[in-house]
Design an enzyme around this catalytic site. Structure first.
Site, PDB file in Angstrom:
ATOM      1  CB  SER A  17      -0.921   0.012   1.231  1.00  0.00           C
ATOM      2  OG  SER A  17      -0.154   0.087   2.426  1.00  0.00           O
ATOM      3  CG  ASP A  60       7.929  -9.274  10.309  1.00  0.00           C
ATOM      4  OD1 ASP A  60       8.382  -8.120  10.350  1.00  0.00           O
ATOM      5  OD2 ASP A  60       7.460  -9.849  11.316  1.00  0.00           O
ATOM      6  CE1 TYR A 153       7.961   7.771  10.588  1.00  0.00           C
ATOM      7  CE2 TYR A 153       8.477  10.108  10.731  1.00  0.00           C
ATOM      8  CZ  TYR A 153       8.156   8.992   9.981  1.00  0.00           C
ATOM      9  OH  TYR A 153       8.035   9.111   8.605  1.00  0.00           O
ATOM     10  CB  THR A 188       0.212   7.093   2.628  1.00  0.00           C
ATOM     11  OG1 THR A 188       0.836   7.605   3.823  1.00  0.00           O
ATOM     12  CG2 THR A 188       1.102   7.379   1.428  1.00  0.00           C
ATOM     13  N   PRO A 189      -2.505   6.288   3.906  1.00  0.00           N
ATOM     14  CG  PRO A 189      -3.692   4.320   3.494  1.00  0.00           C
ATOM     15  CD  PRO A 189      -2.601   5.188   2.925  1.00  0.00           C
TER      16      PRO A 189
END
Length: 249
Positions: A17, A60, A153, A188-189
């Site tokens: 995605s 992953d 982050y 983006t989501p």
């Protein structure tokens, strides 16, 4: 199809995605064969129907063995590797630094930092076997500047820039290039969750945040294509800003 990347083989992580999916599509449009990796098997399955030049594999990125298997499968299926695009990332929960839990910190380090580190480690021997190639690591504007309430982050994105520079100086003699792609606010989501609905509906507010407004995944993807193409063959170790002017002032 544009043959800009004809004959090239690329891996994209986080490809189910958002920016990863857009990048996989862009690479194929420009002539590459792509191995798309992600933990979202449903998203991968949908992506695989879009082109015979996209292969998919569950990966992953927090597991070194998964990333190594992704690279091995790519070499086996396509005969080599010319570009590694480490796009998988995680924003995590936002909030004050002192409220970041150990669990939250470990998760964001595992995906953002270790995922990129493992991607570089696994790809470099394959790129050497192909006579060189390119690595694109997804950083962020937060590789260079801080914002409130996303300390973990930002720390991982800063580390990604340093991983990129390390690869650039260590492996230049093998004609392996590495650049850090640093997007700003992208539609983006994952990034949409960072902004409230009012902001997402207000074009002027978006331009106040970054002068050219929010960025589409396709706009980031085209820069990624440039960074793996021969057109950028003398670029390495760079933080490449795609931030709509966010860091200009």
């Amino acid at each position: 199809m544009n043959a800009r990347l004809e004959g090239k083989v690329a891996i994209v992580t986080g490809a189910a995605s958002g920016q990863g999916a857009a990048t996989a599509r862009a690479l194929v449009r420009h002539g590459a064969h792509v191995m798309a990796g992600d933990i979202d098997e449903q998203g991968l399955a949908a992506l695989s129907t879009e082109s015979p030049n996209i292969a998919v594999m569950r990966c992953d990125v927090t597991r070194r063995a998964d990333v190594e298997a992704l690279v091995a499968a790519t070499e086996e299926q396509f005969g080599g590797l010319h570009a590694m695009l480490n796009c998988a990332g995680y924003l995590g929960a936002t909030g004050p630094l002192i409220e970041t839990t150990e669990q939250m910190l470990n998760r964001i380090i595992d995906i953002n930092f270790k995922g990129v580190f493992y991607g570089c480690q696994a790809a470099i021997p394959a790129l050497q076997r192909s006579g060189g190639g390119a690595i694109v690591n997804w950083g962020s504007v937060n590789s260079l500047v801080a914002e409130p309430e996303i300390a973990a982050y930002s720390a991982t994105k800063g580390a990604i820039l340093m991983i990129t520079k390390s690869v650039a100086v260590e492996y230049a003699n093998y004609d392996i290039r590495a650049n850090c792609l640093c997007p700003g606010g992208v539609t983006t989501p994952m990034v949409a969750g960072f902004f409230n609905d009012e902001f997402l509906a207000d074009e002027q507010a978006q331009r106040d945040y970054q002068p050219l407004g929010l960025i589409s995944p396709d706009e980031v993807a085209e820069v990624a294509v440039f960074l793996v193409s021969d057109e950028s063959r003398k670029m390495t170790g760079s933080a490449v800003m795609v931030d709509a002017g966010y860091t200009a002032s």
